[in-house]
Scaffold this motif. Structure first.
Motif, PDB file in Angstrom:
ATOM      1  N   ILE A  60       0.845  -1.185   0.000  1.00 20.45           N
ATOM      2  CA  ILE A  60       0.000   0.000   0.000  1.00 20.45           C
ATOM      3  C   ILE A  60       0.881   1.237   0.000  1.00 20.45           C
ATOM      4  O   ILE A  60       1.814   1.343   0.788  1.00 20.45           O
ATOM      5  CB  ILE A  60      -0.917  -0.014   1.229  1.00 20.45           C
ATOM      6  N   HIS A  61       0.563   2.146  -0.874  1.00 15.55           N
ATOM      7  CA  HIS A  61       1.395   3.349  -0.996  1.00 15.55           C
ATOM      8  C   HIS A  61       0.502   4.571  -1.031  1.00 15.55           C
ATOM      9  O   HIS A  61      -0.511   4.604  -1.727  1.00 15.55           O
ATOM     10  CB  HIS A  61       2.237   3.292  -2.268  1.00 15.55           C
ATOM     11  N   VAL A  62       0.869   5.572  -0.271  1.00 18.88           N
ATOM     12  CA  VAL A  62       0.198   6.870  -0.284  1.00 18.88           C
ATOM     13  C   VAL A  62       1.269   7.933  -0.461  1.00 18.88           C
ATOM     14  O   VAL A  62       2.230   7.989   0.304  1.00 18.88           O
ATOM     15  CB  VAL A  62      -0.587   7.120   1.024  1.00 18.88           C
ATOM     16  N   ASP A  63       1.106   8.730  -1.497  1.00 16.42           N
ATOM     17  CA  ASP A  63       2.044   9.819  -1.727  1.00 16.42           C
ATOM     18  C   ASP A  63       1.985  10.785  -0.553  1.00 16.42           C
ATOM     19  O   ASP A  63       0.907  11.221  -0.145  1.00 16.42           O
ATOM     20  CB  ASP A  63       1.689  10.531  -3.028  1.00 16.42           C
ATOM     21  N   GLN A  64       3.134  11.113  -0.001  1.00 14.49           N
ATOM     22  CA  GLN A  64       3.164  11.964   1.184  1.00 14.49           C
ATOM     23  C   GLN A  64       2.592  13.348   0.909  1.00 14.49           C
ATOM     24  O   GLN A  64       2.078  14.009   1.821  1.00 14.49           O
ATOM     25  CB  GLN A  64       4.606  12.089   1.707  1.00 14.49           C
ATOM     26  N   SER A  65       2.647  13.784  -0.344  1.00 14.64           N
ATOM     27  CA  SER A  65       2.057  15.085  -0.670  1.00 14.64           C
ATOM     28  C   SER A  65       0.540  15.064  -0.523  1.00 14.64           C
ATOM     29  O   SER A  65      -0.082  16.106  -0.303  1.00 14.64           O
ATOM     30  CB  SER A  65       2.433  15.484  -2.101  1.00 14.64           C
ATOM     31  N   GLU A  66      -0.073  13.877  -0.634  1.00 12.39           N
ATOM     32  CA  GLU A  66      -1.518  13.776  -0.509  1.00 12.39           C
ATOM     33  C   GLU A  66      -1.969  13.892   0.943  1.00 12.39           C
ATOM     34  O   GLU A  66      -3.164  14.052   1.209  1.00 12.39           O
ATOM     35  CB  GLU A  66      -2.006  12.450  -1.099  1.00 12.39           C
ATOM     36  N   LEU A  67      -1.033  13.808   1.886  1.00 13.31           N
ATOM     37  CA  LEU A  67      -1.386  13.996   3.285  1.00 13.31           C
ATOM     38  C   LEU A  67      -1.510  15.465   3.653  1.00 13.31           C
ATOM     39  O   LEU A  67      -2.054  15.789   4.713  1.00 13.31           O
ATOM     40  CB  LEU A  67      -0.333  13.331   4.193  1.00 13.31           C
ATOM     41  N   LEU A  68      -1.006  16.339   2.786  1.00 16.39           N
ATOM     42  CA  LEU A  68      -1.012  17.764   3.081  1.00 16.39           C
ATOM     43  C   LEU A  68      -2.335  18.390   2.663  1.00 16.39           C
ATOM     44  O   LEU A  68      -3.137  17.798   1.929  1.00 16.39           O
ATOM     45  CB  LEU A  68       0.152  18.455   2.362  1.00 16.39           C
ATOM     46  N   CYS A  69      -2.554  19.606   3.140  1.00 19.03           N
ATOM     47  CA  CYS A  69      -3.781  20.349   2.824  1.00 19.03           C
ATOM     48  C   CYS A  69      -3.876  20.565   1.314  1.00 19.03           C
ATOM     49  O   CYS A  69      -2.891  20.942   0.664  1.00 19.03           O
ATOM     50  CB  CYS A  69      -3.764  21.697   3.555  1.00 19.03           C
ATOM     51  N   LYS A  70      -5.047  20.310   0.753  1.00 18.81           N
ATOM     52  CA  LYS A  70      -5.206  20.413  -0.702  1.00 18.81           C
ATOM     53  C   LYS A  70      -5.197  21.862  -1.188  1.00 18.81           C
ATOM     54  O   LYS A  70      -5.156  22.093  -2.394  1.00 18.81           O
ATOM     55  CB  LYS A  70      -6.488  19.721  -1.139  1.00 18.81           C
ATOM     56  N   LYS A  71      -5.198  22.801  -0.256  1.00 17.27           N
ATOM     57  CA  LYS A  71      -5.105  24.212  -0.648  1.00 17.27           C
ATOM     58  C   LYS A  71      -3.653  24.643  -0.834  1.00 17.27           C
ATOM     59  O   LYS A  71      -3.380  25.750  -1.304  1.00 17.27           O
ATOM     60  CB  LYS A  71      -5.786  25.084   0.403  1.00 17.27           C
TER      61      LYS A  71
END
Length: 515
Positions: free
Chosen positions: A10-21
C-alpha cells in the motif's frame, strides 16, 4: 486523499497527506482534505454565502407575497379578508425548507436529521447517577479536581496573565454550557476560536515565549476538555456511534486479512518484534480511555513509534513511510480499537489545531485517518485478490489458504518450488526443521562430551605434574628456638639446599630490622 494499492504494498504519496489548498499543513478527511485553518476559512465563506442567499430568498418571497396580497385586495369583494402575515410566514418557511441547503451539506456527509431526545435533554445533561455507576462518577470527579489543581499550580508563575487566562477559561466553559443545544460543528468552531484567541493573547499581549505558549495551550486544553468530555464526545445528535459500529463490523469481517496481503514488513516470530507489536496495539486501544484530545493524540504517536521500531527491528534497516502505513493498517485490523470513529472525530473537533496541522503528532494522526479510510474502502484489488476470492472471504464461506497465512514460515524461494500442496509443503518444511534441530543437538552433545573428557585429562595431568614436583623438591622445615633458652640455629633460606637447581630463582635472604 486517494489511496493506491500496488503489488509491493500500500502506498500513499506523502504530498496527498497535506492540505489540498497548498498551505503546507497536514490535511484531514474530516475537513474535506483541508487543514484546520483553511477549512475554517472555507467554512466561513460558505456560511456567509448561505446567509446572503437566505436573505435574498426572504426578500424575494416577501416581494412576491406583497404583490399577491396587493392584487388580491384590489380584486377582492368588499367583505373579503386580506392575506394575513401568518400565511405569508408559513409559505416562506415551506419555500425555504424546500430550496435552501445548509452549510452542513457542503462540508459533511449526507446524514438524516438530528435525533429527537426525550424530555429535551441530551445525554450529557443526565444526572451523574444515571450516566454510570457511582464509582465511575466519583473517579471522574476526582480526576476533574486533580486537573483543576494542576492547572492552578501551572498558572501561578504567570501571575497576572495566569489570572486572566483562568478567567477566560471559566468564561469559555460557561458559554459552552449555554451552547449545548447547538450542533457539534458549531461547538467545535467556538472551541477552535477560543484556542486561537488564547494563543494570540499569550504571544502578543502577554509576551510569552513560544515554548511556554505550547505548554500553556496543552494545559488549557486539558482543563477545559476534562469538563466538556461527557457533553461533546460522541453526542447523540451525531452519527458517531453508528459509524463506530460500522467500522467495528467492518474490521471483524476483515479478520482473515494477513500481513502478507498488506505487504507488512514485520516478522512477529522475532520475540522483540512481537512485544513491540503488542505495545502498539495496546496504545491504540488505550486511546479510548483518555479524556483529553492531546492525550488521545499521544496514544496515536506512541503507537506509531512502536510500529517504526518493529519495522526497523524486522528489516534491520531504517523504516520508510511506505512501510509504515501498511503496518498501521494491520495494527488497526488486529486491535479493532473501540469507538474509533468517535475518537478521531473528537480529536479533530476539539484538539488544539496547531497539533494536527504540523509536527509528528499531525503526521501520525493524518496517517491513522488515512488507514481508517482505507479499511472502509478496502476491496479485492487493494489486497491483490480476485473478486471471487474476496467475496468468499468476506462472506465467511472460506478463508485464505494455508500457503497465504503460513508463507512467512517457509524459506524465501520455497513457496513456489514445492510441488505438493501448501499443507504438505508446510509439513515437509517442519520435518526438515525438526531434523536440523536434532542434528544440531547431537553435535552439541558430542562437543560437550569431548569437552568433559578434555577437562578430566587436564585435571589428571595437572595433578601428576604437581605430585612429581613435590617429589623432586620436598619441603623441609627447620625447628625454631627451644623453650629452654638454647640458642637457635642461624637463620637460613628455606631453599638454601637447592642452590644447584636451575629451575629455582636465587634464594631470598631474610632481613632483620631493629626496633
Amino acid at each position: 486523499m486517494s489511496l493506491k494499492s500496488e503489488r509491493r504494498g500500500i502506498h500513499v504519496d506523502q504530498s496527498e497527506l497535506l492540505c489540498k489548498k497548498g498551505c503546507g499543513y497536514y490535511g484531514n478527511s474530516a475537513w474535506q482534505g483541508y487543514c484546520s485553518k483553511c477549512w475554517r476559512e472555507e467554512y466561513q465563506k460558505a456560511r456567509q454565502k448561505q446567509i446572503q442567499e437566505d436573505w435574498e430568498l426572504a426578500e424575494r418571497l416577501q416581494r412576491e407575497e406583497e404583490a399577491a396580497a396587493y392584487g388580491s385586495t384590489a380584486q377582492a369583494p368588499p367583505g373579503a379578508q386580506p392575506l394575513t402575515f401568518s400565511k405569508f410566514e408559513e409559505k416562506k418557511t415551506n419555500e425555504k425548507s424546500r430550496k435552501v441547503t445548509t452549510v452542513k451539506k457542503f462540508f459533511g456527509a449526507s446524514r438524516p436529521g438530528a435525533k429527537k431526545v426525550l424530555g429535551g435533554k441530551r445525554r450529557g445533561d443526565a444526572p451523574e447517577a444515571k450516566s454510570g455507576s457511582p464509582s465511575i462518577s466519583r473517579q471522574v470527579s476526582l480526576e476533574t479536581d486533580r486537573v483543576s489543581k494542576d492547572f492552578v499550580e501551572f498558572l501561578k508563575p504567570f501571575q497576572k496573565p495566569g489570572q486572566d487566562l483562568y478567567k477566560q477559561c471559566k468564561i469559555f466553559l460557561e458559554h459552552m454550557h449555554h451552547k449545548r443545544e447547538l450542533s457539534i460543528e458549531e461547538q467545535s468552531e467556538y472551541a477552535q476560536d477560543f484556542y486561537q484567541s488564547v494563543a494570540e493573547k499569550l504571544q502578543t499581549r502577554w509576551k510569552v515565549s513560544p515554548e511556554k505558549v505550547e505548554k500553556a495551550m496543552d494545559q488549557v486544553e486539558k482543563y477545559v476538555m476534562t469538563r466538556l468530555y461527557k457533553y461533546v464526545f460522541c453526542p447523540e445528535t451525531t452519527e458517531d456511534e453508528k459509524k463506530d459500529l460500522a467500522v467495528q463490523r467492518r474490521i471483524r469481517a476483515l479478520h482473515w486479512v494477513t500481513p502478507q496481503m498488506l505487504c507488512v514488513p514485520v516478522n512477529e516470530e522475532i520475540p522483540e518484534v512481537s512485544d513491540v507489536v503488542v505495545k502498539a496495539i495496546t496504545d491504540i486501544i488505550e486511546m479510548d480511555s483518555k479524556r483529553v484530545p492531546r492525550e488521545k493524540l499521544c496514544c496515536v504517536t506512541s503507537c506509531s513509534k512502536h510500529i517504526f521500531t518493529a519495522i526497523r527491528t524486522s528489516k534491520e534497516e531504517p523504516a520508510s513511510a511506505d512501510d509504515f502505513l501498511p503496518t498501521l493498517i494491520y495494527i488497526v485490523l488486529k486491535g479493532n480499537p473501540p469507538r474509533l470513529q468517535s475518537n478521531l472525530q473528537y480529536i479533530t473537533r476539539f484538539c488544539n489545531p496547531s497539533r494536527l496541522m504540523s509536527g509528528e503528532d499531525g503526521y501520525y494522526f493524518t496517517n491513522l485517518c488515512c488507514a481508517v479510510a482505507f479499511i472502509e474502502k478496502l476491496d479485492a484489488q487493494s489486497l491483490n485478490l480476485s473478486q471471487e476470492e474476496f467475496d468468499r472471504y468476506m462472506s465467511g464461506q472460506s478463508g485464505p489458504s494455508s500457503s497465504t497465512s503460513s508463507s512467512s514460515l517457509l524459506p524465501r524461494g520455497r513457496e513456489s518450488s514445492c510441488p505438493e500442496g501448501s499443507a504438505l509443503a508446510l509439513v515437509r518444511h517442519n520435518l526438515e526443521a525438526v531434523g536440523q534441530l536434532s542434528r544440531r543437538q547431537e553435535r552439541v552433545e558430542r562437543e560437550a562430551r569431548r569437552l568433559e573428557r578434555d577437562l578430566i585429562e587436564w585435571t589428571e595431568g595437572l595433578g601428576r605434574e604437581v605430585r612429581g614436583l613435590v617429589q623432586r623438591c620436598p619441603l623441609r622445615l627447620h625447628p625454631g628456638t627451644p623453650a629452654s633458652g638454647t640458642p637457635a640455629a642461624p637463620a637460613v633460606a628455606i631453599d638454601s639446599d637447592n642452590l644447584e637447581d636451575p629451575r629455582l630463582p636465587p634464594p631470598l635472604q631474610p632481613q632483620v630490622y631493629a626496633g
